[in-house]
Design a protein around this motif. Sequence first.
Motif, PDB file in Angstrom:
ATOM      1  N   GLY A   1      22.185  81.382  36.212  1.00 25.48           N
ATOM      2  CA  GLY A   1      23.167  81.452  35.149  1.00 25.48           C
ATOM      3  C   GLY A   1      23.050  82.744  34.359  1.00 25.48           C
ATOM      4  N   PRO A   2      24.018  82.988  33.475  1.00 23.37           N
ATOM      5  CA  PRO A   2      24.053  84.246  32.719  1.00 23.37           C
ATOM      6  C   PRO A   2      23.157  84.271  31.484  1.00 23.37           C
ATOM      7  CG  PRO A   2      25.960  82.933  32.169  1.00 23.37           C
ATOM      8  CD  PRO A   2      25.206  82.154  33.206  1.00 23.37           C
ATOM      9  N   ARG A   3      22.433  83.212  31.261  1.00 23.35           N
ATOM     10  CA  ARG A   3      21.634  83.107  30.033  1.00 23.35           C
ATOM     11  C   ARG A   3      20.611  84.237  29.934  1.00 23.35           C
ATOM     12  NH1 ARG A   3      17.590  78.028  28.539  1.00 23.35           N
ATOM     13  NH2 ARG A   3      16.517  79.054  26.802  1.00 23.35           N
ATOM     14  N   THR A   4      20.356  84.675  28.711  1.00 18.48           N
ATOM     15  CA  THR A   4      19.355  85.709  28.435  1.00 18.48           C
ATOM     16  C   THR A   4      18.003  85.052  28.164  1.00 18.48           C
ATOM     17  OG1 THR A   4      20.988  87.254  27.545  1.00 18.48           O
ATOM     18  CG2 THR A   4      18.698  87.575  26.880  1.00 18.48           C
ATOM     19  N   TYR A   5      16.950  85.636  28.741  1.00 20.20           N
ATOM     20  CA  TYR A   5      15.597  85.098  28.592  1.00 20.20           C
ATOM     21  C   TYR A   5      14.685  86.126  27.933  1.00 20.20           C
ATOM     22  CZ  TYR A   5      17.018  81.411  31.830  1.00 20.20           C
ATOM     23  OH  TYR A   5      17.656  80.355  32.431  1.00 20.20           O
ATOM     24  N   ASN A   6      13.632  85.612  27.321  1.00 26.41           N
ATOM     25  CA  ASN A   6      12.624  86.459  26.684  1.00 26.41           C
ATOM     26  C   ASN A   6      11.257  86.177  27.284  1.00 26.41           C
ATOM     27  OD1 ASN A   6      14.412  87.641  24.703  1.00 26.41           O
ATOM     28  ND2 ASN A   6      14.366  85.673  23.650  1.00 26.41           N
ATOM     29  N   TYR A   7      10.509  87.243  27.525  1.00 28.76           N
ATOM     30  CA  TYR A   7       9.130  87.104  27.978  1.00 28.76           C
ATOM     31  C   TYR A   7       8.229  86.686  26.821  1.00 28.76           C
ATOM     32  CZ  TYR A   7       8.935  89.129  32.717  1.00 28.76           C
ATOM     33  OH  TYR A   7       9.025  89.356  34.066  1.00 28.76           O
ATOM     34  N   ASP A   8       7.187  85.943  27.141  1.00 24.91           N
ATOM     35  CA  ASP A   8       6.110  85.712  26.183  1.00 24.91           C
ATOM     36  C   ASP A   8       5.037  86.768  26.414  1.00 24.91           C
ATOM     37  OD1 ASP A   8       7.372  83.460  25.182  1.00 24.91           O
ATOM     38  OD2 ASP A   8       6.382  82.110  26.609  1.00 24.91           O
ATOM     39  N   ILE A   9       4.819  87.610  25.427  1.00 24.40           N
ATOM     40  CA  ILE A   9       3.808  88.657  25.583  1.00 24.40           C
ATOM     41  C   ILE A   9       2.432  88.015  25.590  1.00 24.40           C
ATOM     42  CG2 ILE A   9       2.854  90.768  24.606  1.00 24.40           C
ATOM     43  CD1 ILE A   9       5.496  91.253  23.249  1.00 24.40           C
ATOM     44  N   PRO A  10       1.579  88.365  26.563  1.00 23.95           N
ATOM     45  CA  PRO A  10       0.228  87.793  26.578  1.00 23.95           C
ATOM     46  C   PRO A  10      -0.537  88.199  25.331  1.00 23.95           C
ATOM     47  CG  PRO A  10       0.405  89.632  28.121  1.00 23.95           C
ATOM     48  CD  PRO A  10       1.797  89.322  27.665  1.00 23.95           C
ATOM     49  N   SER A  11      -1.328  87.282  24.815  1.00 25.04           N
ATOM     50  CA  SER A  11      -2.022  87.546  23.551  1.00 25.04           C
ATOM     51  C   SER A  11      -3.265  88.395  23.722  1.00 25.04           C
ATOM     52  CB  SER A  11      -2.392  86.223  22.869  1.00 25.04           C
ATOM     53  OG  SER A  11      -3.220  85.441  23.729  1.00 25.04           O
ATOM     54  N   GLU A  12      -4.069  88.091  24.740  1.00 19.73           N
ATOM     55  CA  GLU A  12      -5.300  88.866  24.941  1.00 19.73           C
ATOM     56  C   GLU A  12      -5.774  88.720  26.377  1.00 19.73           C
ATOM     57  OE1 GLU A  12      -8.773  85.745  23.582  1.00 19.73           O
ATOM     58  OE2 GLU A  12      -7.952  87.098  22.073  1.00 19.73           O
ATOM     59  N   VAL A  13      -6.643  89.630  26.776  1.00 21.77           N
ATOM     60  CA  VAL A  13      -7.242  89.605  28.104  1.00 21.77           C
ATOM     61  C   VAL A  13      -8.680  89.133  27.967  1.00 21.77           C
ATOM     62  CG1 VAL A  13      -8.170  91.963  28.080  1.00 21.77           C
ATOM     63  CG2 VAL A  13      -7.433  90.941  30.246  1.00 21.77           C
ATOM     64  N   ALA A  14      -9.294  88.793  29.092  1.00 27.60           N
ATOM     65  CA  ALA A  14     -10.680  88.321  29.055  1.00 27.60           C
ATOM     66  C   ALA A  14     -11.558  89.313  28.312  1.00 27.60           C
ATOM     67  CB  ALA A  14     -11.198  88.121  30.485  1.00 27.60           C
ATOM     68  N   GLY A  15     -12.375  88.807  27.408  1.00 26.98           N
ATOM     69  CA  GLY A  15     -13.224  89.659  26.595  1.00 26.98           C
ATOM     70  C   GLY A  15     -12.677  89.874  25.204  1.00 26.98           C
ATOM     71  N   GLY A  16     -11.496  89.278  24.935  1.00 28.11           N
ATOM     72  CA  GLY A  16     -10.936  89.365  23.594  1.00 28.11           C
ATOM     73  C   GLY A  16     -10.158  90.627  23.300  1.00 28.11           C
ATOM     74  N   ILE A  17      -9.825  91.430  24.315  1.00 24.81           N
ATOM     75  CA  ILE A  17      -9.039  92.642  24.086  1.00 24.81           C
ATOM     76  C   ILE A  17      -7.597  92.240  23.810  1.00 24.81           C
ATOM     77  CG2 ILE A  17      -8.255  94.821  25.087  1.00 24.81           C
ATOM     78  CD1 ILE A  17     -10.707  94.787  26.861  1.00 24.81           C
ATOM     79  N   PRO A  18      -7.043  92.601  22.645  1.00 23.72           N
ATOM     80  CA  PRO A  18      -5.686  92.162  22.301  1.00 23.72           C
ATOM     81  C   PRO A  18      -4.619  92.868  23.131  1.00 23.72           C
ATOM     82  CG  PRO A  18      -6.521  93.670  20.641  1.00 23.72           C
ATOM     83  CD  PRO A  18      -7.657  93.415  21.584  1.00 23.72           C
ATOM     84  N   LEU A  19      -3.586  92.125  23.492  1.00 23.45           N
ATOM     85  CA  LEU A  19      -2.457  92.686  24.225  1.00 23.45           C
ATOM     86  C   LEU A  19      -1.177  92.674  23.415  1.00 23.45           C
ATOM     87  CD1 LEU A  19      -2.985  91.100  27.767  1.00 23.45           C
ATOM     88  CD2 LEU A  19      -3.688  93.353  26.970  1.00 23.45           C
ATOM     89  N   SER A  20      -1.179  91.971  22.310  1.00 22.87           N
ATOM     90  CA  SER A  20       0.015  91.901  21.472  1.00 22.87           C
ATOM     91  C   SER A  20      -0.395  91.875  20.014  1.00 22.87           C
ATOM     92  CB  SER A  20       0.839  90.654  21.811  1.00 22.87           C
ATOM     93  OG  SER A  20       0.089  89.481  21.565  1.00 22.87           O
ATOM     94  N   GLY A  21       0.597  92.067  19.163  1.00 23.50           N
ATOM     95  CA  GLY A  21       0.337  92.060  17.734  1.00 23.50           C
ATOM     96  C   GLY A  21       0.168  93.472  17.200  1.00 23.50           C
ATOM     97  N   PRO A  22       0.196  93.623  15.892  1.00 22.03           N
ATOM     98  CA  PRO A  22       0.082  94.949  15.282  1.00 22.03           C
ATOM     99  C   PRO A  22      -1.347  95.474  15.280  1.00 22.03           C
ATOM    100  CG  PRO A  22       0.227  93.276  13.585  1.00 22.03           C
ATOM    101  CD  PRO A  22       0.393  92.561  14.890  1.00 22.03           C
TER     102      PRO A  22
END
Length: 329
Positions: free
Chosen positions: A135-156
């Motif tokens: 369908g034509p619906r628009t979707y949004n990704y969920d940005i991963p929060s962190e990787v193993a070891g606590g390295i942040p992948l999202s956020g300010p």
Amino acid sequence: MSFVGELIVLLVNGLQTGAIYVLLAIGLSIILGTLKFVNFAHGALYVIGAYVGLVITQEISISNGRLAEWGFPTLGLEWGFFAALVIVPMLVFVVGLAMERFVARPFYDRPDTDQILVTFGLAIVVQELIHALIGPRTYNYDIPSEVAGGIPLSGPVGVPLSAVTIDVWRVWVIAITAALVIAVYAIVEYTDFGLVVKAGTRDPEMVRLLGIRITRPYLVMFGIGAALAGIAGVVGGPLQNINPEIGMTILVPAFLTVVIGGVGSVRGAVLGGTLIGMVQVTLISLGTQSLGGFSVNFTPWAQVGIYVLAVVVLLTRPQGLLGSEEVST
């Protein structure tokens, strides 16, 4: 926000925007420079990568597509972002191999107009197939929060020596792109495979006379270009809305990146993508300004700006900023 802080945010946003174009343009530039094939379906590979990555990373609801009618109201594996980052390029690589073998190869010796028509038609088929299934619906990704070891992948995250914060994911997009660019550049410049590809770019007939089968390197290079487009769909997904038309939308800036940087040049693709990203972000950041008593909104001119940049480059250096005149011809 201080001037330094504004400059840092502008630079990061511009590099991140340009990074998506770079990933698309590297494959597009090498395919065009090596195989002399105009691939208007390159944006479709981006769409495939974006949607496959979306399904791998999370679960999505399908409201009005064929899959919903067939009893699949939801779809998704929820394996996480890094699973998508590994699986998507392999899958799109295979798609690229099939595209080269059954679509591109029969049209190598055909006029450019034939190549444009068949690949543009293929892009429309992919777009309409997604329309029909999901369908034509628009979707949004969920940005991963962190990787193993606590390295942040999202956020300010704060920028040293200023009160500015930037989105961590934008930095990760730049880093992933840089790693892939270095890998592709090393393959093209420092391996026998890359030597054959470059030789085929300049004089394919001589390469054949030397007894080298250039169809296999061309096949692999097409697959690598497709895989990069798929990765661009995955890393760019969390930064923009995903819909079936996005492939057509992003195709034009990708081609302009090749035109500005130079056909067949990895470094040119990097330079062209960076310049386009900086021009777009700069014009958007200017917003509405007062000039000579008139209020001017620069945001709608962001797309126009990249065309102006392309025109200036074509008028002053038709082969592109870092392109070879022989390859360009």
